[in-house]
Design a protein around this motif. Structure first.
Motif, PDB file in Angstrom:
ATOM      1  N   THR A   3      46.899 -33.244 157.553  1.00 52.06           N
ATOM      2  CA  THR A   3      47.083 -33.152 158.998  1.00 52.06           C
ATOM      3  C   THR A   3      48.565 -33.263 159.322  1.00 52.06           C
ATOM      4  N   PHE A   4      48.971 -32.584 160.388  1.00 52.29           N
ATOM      5  CA  PHE A   4      50.400 -32.413 160.676  1.00 52.29           C
ATOM      6  C   PHE A   4      50.696 -32.718 162.135  1.00 52.29           C
ATOM      7  N   SER A   5      51.610 -33.648 162.370  1.00 53.05           N
ATOM      8  CA  SER A   5      52.111 -33.953 163.716  1.00 53.05           C
ATOM      9  C   SER A   5      53.545 -33.471 163.821  1.00 53.05           C
ATOM     10  N   VAL A   6      53.907 -32.949 164.978  1.00 54.15           N
ATOM     11  CA  VAL A   6      55.286 -32.547 165.245  1.00 54.15           C
ATOM     12  C   VAL A   6      55.842 -33.443 166.338  1.00 54.15           C
ATOM     13  N   VAL A   7      57.004 -34.044 166.072  1.00 53.22           N
ATOM     14  CA  VAL A   7      57.665 -34.928 167.034  1.00 53.22           C
ATOM     15  C   VAL A   7      58.948 -34.263 167.523  1.00 53.22           C
ATOM     16  N   ASP A  32      48.444 -30.202 164.209  1.00 47.69           N
ATOM     17  CA  ASP A  32      47.304 -30.944 164.730  1.00 47.69           C
ATOM     18  C   ASP A  32      47.642 -31.661 166.028  1.00 47.69           C
ATOM     19  N   GLU A  33      48.900 -31.996 166.221  1.00 43.74           N
ATOM     20  CA  GLU A  33      49.338 -32.556 167.498  1.00 43.74           C
ATOM     21  C   GLU A  33      50.839 -32.318 167.643  1.00 43.74           C
ATOM     22  N   ALA A  51      52.328 -29.354 180.287  1.00 41.96           N
ATOM     23  CA  ALA A  51      51.842 -28.005 180.598  1.00 41.96           C
ATOM     24  C   ALA A  51      51.568 -27.214 179.328  1.00 41.96           C
ATOM     25  N   ALA A  52      52.300 -27.517 178.262  1.00 37.95           N
ATOM     26  CA  ALA A  52      52.113 -26.811 176.998  1.00 37.95           C
ATOM     27  C   ALA A  52      51.061 -27.478 176.113  1.00 37.95           C
ATOM     28  N   GLY A  53      50.449 -28.550 176.601  1.00 32.04           N
ATOM     29  CA  GLY A  53      49.427 -29.237 175.832  1.00 32.04           C
ATOM     30  C   GLY A  53      49.947 -30.296 174.887  1.00 32.04           C
ATOM     31  N   ALA A  54      51.234 -30.633 174.999  1.00 31.02           N
ATOM     32  CA  ALA A  54      51.812 -31.661 174.138  1.00 31.02           C
ATOM     33  C   ALA A  54      51.498 -33.049 174.681  1.00 31.02           C
ATOM     34  N   ARG A  55      51.483 -34.005 173.806  1.00 30.62           N
ATOM     35  CA  ARG A  55      51.322 -35.408 174.181  1.00 30.62           C
ATOM     36  C   ARG A  55      52.705 -35.972 174.495  1.00 30.62           C
ATOM     37  N   ALA A  75      52.670 -40.902 166.070  1.00 34.11           N
ATOM     38  CA  ALA A  75      52.055 -39.753 165.406  1.00 34.11           C
ATOM     39  C   ALA A  75      50.854 -40.169 164.565  1.00 34.11           C
ATOM     40  N   ALA A  76      49.823 -39.330 164.568  1.00 34.50           N
ATOM     41  CA  ALA A  76      48.600 -39.612 163.825  1.00 34.50           C
ATOM     42  C   ALA A  76      48.507 -38.825 162.522  1.00 34.50           C
ATOM     43  N   GLY A  77      49.349 -37.817 162.340  1.00 36.31           N
ATOM     44  CA  GLY A  77      49.244 -36.945 161.186  1.00 36.31           C
ATOM     45  C   GLY A  77      49.645 -37.601 159.877  1.00 36.31           C
ATOM     46  N   GLU A  78      49.101 -37.064 158.776  1.00 34.15           N
ATOM     47  CA  GLU A  78      49.506 -37.514 157.447  1.00 34.15           C
ATOM     48  C   GLU A  78      50.938 -37.070 157.140  1.00 34.15           C
ATOM     49  N   ILE A  79      51.309 -35.921 157.691  1.00 37.88           N
ATOM     50  CA  ILE A  79      52.675 -35.413 157.595  1.00 37.88           C
ATOM     51  C   ILE A  79      53.248 -35.391 159.008  1.00 37.88           C
ATOM     52  N   ILE A  80      54.481 -35.877 159.147  1.00 33.73           N
ATOM     53  CA  ILE A  80      55.133 -35.912 160.463  1.00 33.73           C
ATOM     54  C   ILE A  80      56.357 -35.012 160.412  1.00 33.73           C
ATOM     55  N   GLY A  81      56.352 -33.969 161.231  1.00 34.76           N
ATOM     56  CA  GLY A  81      57.482 -33.055 161.319  1.00 34.76           C
ATOM     57  C   GLY A  81      58.407 -33.446 162.448  1.00 34.76           C
TER      58      GLY A  81
END
Length: 265
Positions: A3-7, A32-33, A51-55, A75-81
């Motif tokens: 799973t992948f989160s982007v910060v 994933d988020e 508006a873009a669906g980001a948290r 972030a909840a992802g196993e990988i954090i970008g």
């Protein structure tokens, strides 16, 4: 696949953020988020993100290190970008990053360089070859390992949890990517991917004063970290860490030396 989160830390960058989020919306493998950290903005950064669906994560304590830490913590992802608001990830960025992690269990972080938009050919050359090329070469010599580039990197969640207590949150001049690079454990496997290029804006070259400030902060932070762990200790520890990683790669199930992606680590 992991799973992948982007910060994305953002301070008064609503217009650039909008374009970054548009680029993330058309990825061949959707994240994933997406987390936008509003670092005390007075523009419509938060509204653009929602508006873009980001948290949206609010971090009132100013500074990119504080903003990045808040986003990574959330972030909840196993990988954090990690991207900047002016990053323009190519459509396969998420897919390529995850492929590096899934191909090699000893890969703990992945980074790449950047290309510059909003400037002429001369500044594009200076930016990529001298500014960013110098960053990777100069910093790697001083810290004994490949650094990560803040506009274009990702790491495993457990790596962040390990370095979280060592970053210099109390230093108002701390760059997040440089500080994280300096405090990584010597055994952390950081892969530099020459093909993982990130378009970023040419605003570092907008004014000489701004460029000078960035450079002075970088030298300051290197000094802080080198006082804590001397250069020769870092270099020796980094070399030992790379040797141990090669052993782990050989021992990893299903991984042969030929199948392991090339790395500057």
């Amino acid at each position: 696949m992991s799973t992948f989160s982007v910060v994305i830390p953002s301070y008064n960058d609503a217009d650039m953020l909008r374009e970054c989020l548009r680029a993330l919306a058309v990825q061949t493998r959707a994240p994933d988020e997406v987390i936008v950290v509003d670092n005390g903005s007075t523009d419509d950064t938060s509204a653009v993100a929602r508006a873009a669906g980001a948290r949206v994560v609010l971090e009132p304590e100013r500074g990119v290190l504080h903003a990045t830490a808040a986003g990574f913590d959330a972030a909840a992802g196993e990988i954090i970008g990690r991207l900047d608001a002016d990053s323009r990830p190519l459509p396969d960025w998420v897919e390529l990053v995850l492929a590096r992690f899934d191909a090699d269990p000893t890969t703990d972080a992945v980074t790449g360089s950047g290309t510059f938009y909003g400037c002429g050919a001369f500044w594009r050359f200076v930016g990529r070859r001298l500014y960013l090329g110098g960053f990777f070469l100069f910093v790697s010599v001083f810290i004994g390992r490949t650094p990560v580039f803040g506009s274009n990197f990702a790491m495993r969640r457990e790596v962040w949890e390990d370095v979280r207590g060592r970053i210099h949150l109390d230093d108002p001049r701390a760059h997040d990517d440089l500080d994280i690079s300096c405090v990584l454990d010597p055994d952390t496997g950081v892969d530099y991917d020459r093909d993982l290029l990130m378009p970023v804006s040419a605003r570092p070259f907008a004014t000489f004063a701004g460029f000078q400030r960035r450079a002075s902060w970088a030298f300051h932070l290197l000094g802080v970290n080198l006082r804590e762990i001397p250069w020769h200790t870092r270099v020796l520890a980094g070399a030992a860490g790379r040797r141990r990683r090669r052993k782990r790669q050989r021992a990893a199930s299903g991984i042969s030396p030929r199948s392991v992606p090339a790395s500057r680590e």
